[in-house]
Design an enzyme around this catalytic site. Structure first.
Site, short mmCIF file in Angstrom:
data_model
loop_
_atom_site.label_atom_id
_atom_site.label_comp_id
_atom_site.label_asym_id
_atom_site.label_seq_id
_atom_site.Cartn_x
_atom_site.Cartn_y
_atom_site.Cartn_z
N HIS A 199 0.83 -1.21 0.00
CA HIS A 199 0.00 0.00 0.00
C HIS A 199 0.85 1.25 0.00
CE1 HIS A 199 -2.66 3.14 1.56
NE2 HIS A 199 -3.69 2.40 1.18
N GLY A 200 1.83 1.32 0.92
CA GLY A 200 2.73 2.46 0.97
C GLY A 200 2.32 3.56 1.93
N ASP A 201 1.07 3.55 2.39
CA ASP A 201 0.60 4.54 3.37
C ASP A 201 -0.55 3.93 4.17
OD1 ASP A 201 0.52 6.94 4.77
OD2 ASP A 201 -0.76 7.95 3.29
N LEU A 202 -0.32 2.74 4.70
CA LEU A 202 -1.39 1.95 5.31
C LEU A 202 -1.53 2.32 6.78
CD1 LEU A 202 -3.44 -0.24 4.63
CD2 LEU A 202 -1.76 -1.95 5.33
N ASN A 239 -6.82 5.22 6.39
CA ASN A 239 -6.94 4.78 5.00
C ASN A 239 -7.60 3.41 4.87
OD1 ASN A 239 -5.95 7.01 3.69
ND2 ASN A 239 -3.85 6.29 3.57
#
Length: 299
Positions: A192-195, A199
């Site tokens: 995801h990279g920004d979990l 979010n």
């Protein structure tokens, strides 16, 4: 014509300058264009996130959806790609996309997020299970976290030197070692990279779905520190911060089916990078200090 939220417009212009001003001015026209192109009707007011607006709509078949248009920001470049790869597996569905103008028509979810669940441990289990579901083979056209290893190592060393070494040699050394050991060789899986809790949203098709992905290929343990940010108030108020950080990391790692040490090392490295970049960027003292504490404790 839709109305762009004033605070969002002000923040965008303040951050992006004249390009942001021109983009904000174009938004009402863009919204009208996409509503016509994708045969949608607004069903509510415009809301906004950090770099984009969201408009609830009804599609031509009567189903609900949301129109999302973002500023042309590098962090959003692969968002639609990620949704397309997942195809609704643990994430909201992508119905339409215009990559050139950073616009998407997405499955409508609820406004409740994991932040609203009221149970940090249960929320951490949910987010770990979602991280595992999202970790499917990534296509070759997505950016690899491994490609950033040299940049991250150089930035860590340079920022530490420039700031007078606010982190201990042990904490900085642990972060550099993790980049050298884990970053250069990573799995080619979706991450995801920004979990974080904000979010992950309630949905009807499934209990919880992710939104706002960065669209990266690499180690799903990379998001460990962002997961910790959920319930930050209770975390920072813990009698033994180090023990509580490790306990929550263990919950996440077990739910995501990843090695606990790997999650711990990524969280420590990410905290070190966030602490240094936060000092340079003038972030709030409490946030910088919290990242420094985590980086030191996990080292």
């Amino acid at each position: 014509m839709v109305e762009v939220p004033e605070e969002f417009a002000r923040n965008t212009i303040g951050r992006e300058g004249d390009p942001g001003r021109a983009w904000v001015a174009s938004l009402p026209g863009l919204v009208d264009e996409f509503l016509q192109q994708w045969s949608c009707t607004p069903t509510g007011p415009v809301t906004s996130g950090g770099v984009g607006i969201i408009l609830p709509v009804q599609r031509h078949d009567g189903s609900p959806a949301v129109l999302k248009i973002s500023f042309t920001h590098p962090g959003n470049m692969y968002e639609a790609h990620a949704f397309a790869v997942w195809g609704g597996r643990g994430a909201v569905l992508l119905y339409e996309r215009d990559d050139a103008r950073f616009a998407m028509l997405l499955e409508q979810a609820e406004w409740q997020t994991l932040d609203d669940l009221g149970d940090v441990d249960a929320a951490t289990v949910v987010i770990g299970q979602l991280a595992r579901r999202l970790a499917i083979p990534a296509p070759p056209d997505l950016p690899r976290l491994s490609d950033r290893a040299d940049e991250w190592e150089q930035t860590l060393r340079e920022d530490a030197e420039e700031l007078g070494h606010p982190l201990s040699h042990r904490a900085l050394g642990a972060a550099v070692a993790t980049i050298q050991d884990l970053c250069r060789k990573q799995p080619d899986t979706m991450a995801h990279g920004d979990l974080h809790f904000g979010n992950v949203v309630r949905a009807q098709r499934e209990p919880w779905l992710v939104v706002d992905p960065k669209g990266l290929a690499g180690d799903l343990a990379f998001d460990a520190l962002r997961v910790l940010a959920g319930g930050a108030d209770s975390l920072l108020a813990a009698d033994d911060l180090g023990a509580e950080v490790r306990r929550r990391l263990s919950i996440f790692a077990d739910a995501a089916e990843i090695d606990r040490e790997r999650a711990t090392r990524w969280a420590q490295t990410d905290a070190a990078m966030a602490a240094l970049s936060g000092r340079k960027g003038g972030h709030p003292d409490w946030r910088v200090q919290a990242c420094e504490q985590v980086a030191e404790l996990l080292a």
